[in-house]
Design a protein around this motif. Structure first.
Motif, mmCIF file in Angstrom:
data_model
loop_
_atom_site.group_PDB
_atom_site.id
_atom_site.type_symbol
_atom_site.label_atom_id
_atom_site.label_comp_id
_atom_site.label_asym_id
_atom_site.label_seq_id
_atom_site.Cartn_x
_atom_site.Cartn_y
_atom_site.Cartn_z
ATOM 1 N N PHE A 13 -6.147 -3.405 -3.181
ATOM 2 C CA PHE A 13 -4.839 -3.640 -3.773
ATOM 3 C C PHE A 13 -3.764 -3.130 -2.808
ATOM 4 O O PHE A 13 -3.827 -1.995 -2.338
ATOM 5 C CB PHE A 13 -4.708 -2.902 -5.112
ATOM 6 N N TYR A 14 -2.782 -3.982 -2.559
ATOM 7 C CA TYR A 14 -1.618 -3.596 -1.764
ATOM 8 C C TYR A 14 -0.423 -3.581 -2.703
ATOM 9 O O TYR A 14 -0.130 -4.577 -3.363
ATOM 10 C CB TYR A 14 -1.409 -4.555 -0.598
ATOM 11 N N ILE A 15 0.258 -2.445 -2.752
ATOM 12 C CA ILE A 15 1.245 -2.192 -3.796
ATOM 13 C C ILE A 15 2.607 -1.903 -3.187
ATOM 14 O O ILE A 15 2.740 -1.004 -2.341
ATOM 15 C CB ILE A 15 0.817 -0.982 -4.666
ATOM 16 N N LEU A 16 3.624 -2.643 -3.620
ATOM 17 C CA LEU A 16 5.002 -2.315 -3.279
ATOM 18 C C LEU A 16 5.490 -1.273 -4.272
ATOM 19 O O LEU A 16 5.416 -1.483 -5.488
ATOM 20 C CB LEU A 16 5.894 -3.561 -3.340
ATOM 21 N N ASN A 17 5.991 -0.151 -3.786
ATOM 22 C CA ASN A 17 6.367 0.927 -4.692
ATOM 23 C C ASN A 17 7.486 1.755 -4.088
ATOM 24 O O ASN A 17 7.739 1.713 -2.874
ATOM 25 C CB ASN A 17 5.147 1.817 -4.984
ATOM 26 N N ASN A 18 8.139 2.536 -4.935
ATOM 27 C CA ASN A 18 9.184 3.466 -4.479
ATOM 28 C C ASN A 18 8.855 4.886 -4.925
ATOM 29 O O ASN A 18 9.731 5.659 -5.313
ATOM 30 C CB ASN A 18 10.557 3.042 -5.008
ATOM 31 N N SER A 19 7.569 5.219 -4.878
ATOM 32 C CA SER A 19 7.120 6.524 -5.375
ATOM 33 C C SER A 19 7.672 7.687 -4.561
ATOM 34 O O SER A 19 7.887 8.777 -5.086
ATOM 35 C CB SER A 19 5.587 6.566 -5.379
ATOM 36 N N ASN A 20 7.903 7.477 -3.270
ATOM 37 C CA ASN A 20 8.432 8.549 -2.417
ATOM 38 C C ASN A 20 9.945 8.633 -2.447
ATOM 39 O O ASN A 20 10.527 9.712 -2.349
ATOM 40 C CB ASN A 20 7.970 8.350 -0.966
ATOM 41 N N ASN A 21 10.590 7.469 -2.547
ATOM 42 C CA ASN A 21 12.049 7.393 -2.476
ATOM 43 C C ASN A 21 12.526 6.322 -3.442
ATOM 44 O O ASN A 21 12.222 5.144 -3.261
ATOM 45 C CB ASN A 21 12.490 7.063 -1.045
ATOM 46 N N PRO A 22 13.293 6.697 -4.484
ATOM 47 C CA PRO A 22 13.731 5.715 -5.484
ATOM 48 C C PRO A 22 14.550 4.569 -4.915
ATOM 49 O O PRO A 22 14.634 3.509 -5.515
ATOM 50 C CB PRO A 22 14.568 6.555 -6.464
ATOM 51 N N THR A 23 15.166 4.762 -3.738
ATOM 52 C CA THR A 23 16.037 3.732 -3.172
ATOM 53 C C THR A 23 15.392 2.965 -2.031
ATOM 54 O O THR A 23 16.072 2.201 -1.348
ATOM 55 C CB THR A 23 17.356 4.366 -2.674
ATOM 56 N N SER A 24 14.092 3.139 -1.806
ATOM 57 C CA SER A 24 13.450 2.460 -0.686
ATOM 58 C C SER A 24 12.014 2.098 -1.051
ATOM 59 O O SER A 24 11.260 2.934 -1.545
ATOM 60 C CB SER A 24 13.462 3.356 0.561
ATOM 61 N N LEU A 25 11.638 0.849 -0.781
ATOM 62 C CA LEU A 25 10.279 0.406 -1.062
ATOM 63 C C LEU A 25 9.355 0.685 0.118
ATOM 64 O O LEU A 25 9.779 0.740 1.268
ATOM 65 C CB LEU A 25 10.264 -1.099 -1.345
ATOM 66 N N ARG A 26 8.083 0.842 -0.194
ATOM 67 C CA ARG A 26 7.054 0.955 0.834
ATOM 68 C C ARG A 26 5.841 0.154 0.382
ATOM 69 O O ARG A 26 5.627 -0.073 -0.814
ATOM 70 C CB ARG A 26 6.673 2.408 1.081
ATOM 71 N N LEU A 27 5.054 -0.286 1.351
ATOM 72 C CA LEU A 27 3.820 -1.010 1.081
ATOM 73 C C LEU A 27 2.654 -0.054 1.258
ATOM 74 O O LEU A 27 2.487 0.531 2.335
ATOM 75 C CB LEU A 27 3.683 -2.206 2.024
ATOM 76 N N SER A 28 1.859 0.102 0.196
ATOM 77 C CA SER A 28 0.729 1.032 0.231
ATOM 78 C C SER A 28 -0.560 0.303 -0.136
ATOM 79 O O SER A 28 -0.538 -0.723 -0.820
ATOM 80 C CB SER A 28 0.954 2.198 -0.745
ATOM 81 N N CYS A 29 -1.683 0.851 0.314
ATOM 82 C CA CYS A 29 -3.005 0.279 0.042
ATOM 83 C C CYS A 29 -3.794 1.210 -0.875
ATOM 84 O O CYS A 29 -3.807 2.432 -0.680
ATOM 85 C CB CYS A 29 -3.758 0.063 1.349
ATOM 86 N N LEU A 30 -4.466 0.623 -1.872
ATOM 87 C CA LEU A 30 -5.349 1.371 -2.771
ATOM 88 C C LEU A 30 -6.675 0.621 -2.863
ATOM 89 O O LEU A 30 -6.742 -0.456 -3.451
ATOM 90 C CB LEU A 30 -4.727 1.495 -4.166
ATOM 91 N N PRO A 31 -7.752 1.142 -2.270
ATOM 92 C CA PRO A 31 -9.053 0.473 -2.370
ATOM 93 C C PRO A 31 -9.509 0.369 -3.816
ATOM 94 O O PRO A 31 -9.261 1.282 -4.623
ATOM 95 C CB PRO A 31 -9.979 1.387 -1.554
ATOM 96 N N ASP A 32 -10.195 -0.704 -4.157
ATOM 97 C CA ASP A 32 -10.626 -0.872 -5.552
ATOM 98 C C ASP A 32 -11.764 0.068 -5.922
ATOM 99 O O ASP A 32 -12.142 0.183 -7.083
ATOM 100 C CB ASP A 32 -11.020 -2.325 -5.828
ATOM 101 N N SER A 33 -12.310 0.757 -4.914
ATOM 102 C CA SER A 33 -13.366 1.743 -5.185
ATOM 103 C C SER A 33 -12.801 3.093 -5.614
ATOM 104 O O SER A 33 -13.555 4.018 -5.939
ATOM 105 C CB SER A 33 -14.233 1.937 -3.929
ATOM 106 N N THR A 34 -11.467 3.233 -5.641
ATOM 107 C CA THR A 34 -10.842 4.505 -5.995
ATOM 108 C C THR A 34 -11.142 4.841 -7.455
ATOM 109 O O THR A 34 -10.940 4.015 -8.352
ATOM 110 C CB THR A 34 -9.318 4.419 -5.804
ATOM 111 N N PRO A 35 -11.638 6.063 -7.740
ATOM 112 C CA PRO A 35 -11.890 6.444 -9.138
ATOM 113 C C PRO A 35 -10.593 6.433 -9.944
ATOM 114 O O PRO A 35 -9.534 6.831 -9.468
ATOM 115 C CB PRO A 35 -12.458 7.867 -9.015
#
Length: 568
Positions: free
Chosen positions: A121-143
């Motif tokens: 899964f590749y996720i667009l999110n602003n978890s680090n900075n509310p005013t800026s998006l980032r693209l992050s990867c989450l393997p589907d094997s993650t518990p």
């Protein structure tokens, strides 16, 4: 295929989406009425084993595995907040659907989609900075449950960047973004961790992802739209770093080489530089040409320099089209949006006024030839500035305008009062938000006996689910009552309101759209002193839309007291 389903589209219905199941055994298509935002999901077994299933009130859908389909619905506030699952192959009937997820936060919107490879899964999110998006990867094997600490960042947007779309391949990730207001495409190679830019395309325009169904491909397909070209299709070889133009679609008979697009900046009231895109004929000089100023300034929506059919008949009549990229949009990143919303909404109005003043000051036009157009929240922007500067515009067009935001936000049953608090503020619980909105809301700030020099054309649908037709008619009545000498029976300016039926907030029928364009073109030409068809006609008049006006259009413009409810 649709004929074989034995589904006959009714008037004002269209197929919004059509998907084949992964095993090619099932067909799903979504039929929506033009006045609604959700419709009927039809699922057909292509082998003919069972009859077509129809599920009502569906907004979006995607296939899962083994014949299961997932879909969302809109609630009373027009928010997709629930995801449902339906599996006909398991024997489910149309009334047997399973709710699998519900977003409890009243400001959250849900959507459903399917990954290309079914794994990471590749996720667009602003978890680090509310005013800026980032693209992050989450393997589907993650518990599960997973946290943001389990993700790996691939790319983070800079302060003046906005990530708009991401297209994923086995070896690459293509990121479509705006960088200082200019569209860019960056390509990330997973194996090397290196970034590269797509190069070779030129000019101002709007970039978007094309059809990229092959997950293992090294070729990225994307397209560009600009003011003079509907679409240019490109292929970028991500391995060889080569660009190929596949094809172009241009308006027939329109000599695009005679026109030019320019990028400028205007000083705002607080010193901030406001981007402005100008579209004009090369031969137009600073001699008081007619101008059409266009802006939106809300929800982080950028005003794109893309192809708009309604601009062509104006451009060949020597109009200068000005796109004002005011705060409240996202042309210069998330902060540009944040600086034009809620308790900073005043920046949007002042930016728009500054651009209009700049156009006049630079000699592009005079106040007698200044026109403007705004849709929905853009209509609110324009109407607010009109109340404050009744002398600034000669003609304005308000399409489905949001003219009474205070009443809408104070109504608990309104589709806006809950989900859009972050956009406008919450006047129910916050006295400061109440005061702030009431100081700019177009309906609440109509002046008495002001020196209006502006003719006004309003168009909307009685079936609009997002903007109340009653709110618009209230605004018209109050404007007439408070300014009888200008907009009364014997007034010097027109206040026209055309109310249609059979469509919603967005007009989808091509025929009605063309008629609306002809009406707007006639209105602008007549009010800005260009006559019935407009002066400075070009030899290619009949090769592009807008060369003739219907009798209905002529009658509409000629009667300044016409409040029409048109039935097809």
């Amino acid at each position: 295929i649709l004929l074989n389903t034995r589904y006959v589209l009714k008037r004002n219905e269209t197929v919004k989406k059509l998907l084949i199941s992964p095993d090619h055994s099932l067909l799903a298509y979504l039929v929506v009425h033009s006045a609604k935002e959700q419709g009927t999901l039809c699922i057909r077994d292509l082998s003919g084993r069972w009859e077509t299933v129809r599920i009502q009130n569906v907004f979006n859908m995607t296939w899962g595995e083994n014949g299961a389909i997932y879909f969302t619905r809109l609630d009373a506030t027009l928010r997709a907040s629930k995801v449902f699952r339906f599996d006909r192959s398991a024997g489910d009937s149309a009334d047997k659907e399973e709710l699998i997820y519900e977003a409890l936060e009243d400001s959250a919107f849900l959507d459903v989609g399917r990954t290309k490879d079914g794994t990471d899964f590749y996720i667009l999110n602003n978890s680090n900075n509310p005013t800026s998006l980032r693209l992050s990867c989450l393997p589907d094997s993650t518990p599960l449950p997973a946290t943001w600490a389990d993700t790996t960042e691939i790319f983070g947007a800079a302060e003046d960047e906005k990530i708009e779309e991401v297209e994923l391949f086995e070896d690459y990730a293509a990121v479509f973004l705006k960088e200082a207001g200019v569209g860019e495409v960056k390509v990330y190679q997973f194996a090397s961790g290196n970034w590269g830019r797509v190069r070779g395309w030129v000019g101002v325009g709007c970039l978007s992802v094309g059809e990229n169904r092959d997950y293992k491909s090294d070729v990225l397909r994307f397209e560009k739209s600009d003011p003079f070209t509907m679409s240019t299709q490109y292929e970028w070889d991500m391995r060889r770093k080569e660009l190929r133009t596949v094809w172009e679609q241009r308006p027939v008979g329109f000599p695009q080489d005679d026109f030019v697009t320019e990028c400028n900046e205007v000083a705002g009231w607080d010193g901030v530089r406001i981007p402005v895109t100008l579209i004009r004929a090369k031969t137009v000089k600073l001699d008081g040409s007619p101008v059409l100023l266009h802006a939106y300034g809300a929800y982080g929506v950028a005003v794109e320099a893309s192809f708009r059919l309604e601009f062509l008949p104006l451009l060949r009549r020597r109009f200068v089209i000005a796109l004002a990229h005011v705060r409240g949009g996202s042309e210069l990143g998330r902060n540009w949006y944040e600086d034009g919303k809620a308790m900073k909404k005043e920046n949007s109005f002042r930016d728009f006024e500054a651009v209009a003043e700049w156009m006049i000051g630079e000699g592009y036009c005079t106040k007698e030839r200044m026109g403007a157009v705004g849709f929905s929240a853009g209509g609110m922007l324009l109407a607010t500035v009109l109340n404050r500067r009744p002398d600034l515009f000669r003609a304005i067009i308000l399409r489905a305008p949001f003219l009474d935001p205070l009443t809408a936000m104070l109504n608990p049953s309104s589709s806006l009062s809950i989900v859009e608090r972050s956009e406008w503020g919450d006047p129910i619980s916050s006295p400061s938000a109440y005061d702030y909105i009431s100081n700019y809301a177009p309906y609440d700030t109509i002046p008495h006996n002001a020196p209006f020099n502006t003719s006004i054309l309003i168009t909307m649908s009685a079936d609009d689910q997002r903007v109340s037709v009653l709110a618009v008619l209230k605004w018209v009545a109050r404007m007439r009552e408070r300014n009888r000498e200008i907009y009364g029976m014997d007034g010097g300016r027109k206040l026209l309101c055309k109310i249609g039926e059979g469509y919603g907030h967005w007009e989808g029928d091509p025929g009605r759209r063309l008629e609306g364009m002809a009406l707007e073109c006639a209105f602008l030409c007549r009010e800005l002193g260009l006559g019935e068809f407009g002066e400075h006609e070009q030899s290619y008049q009949h090769s592009v839309p807008g060369g003739a006006l219907s009798k209905h259009t002529e009658n509409m413009i000629g009667d300044k007291h016409n409040v029409a409810r048109r039935r097809e």
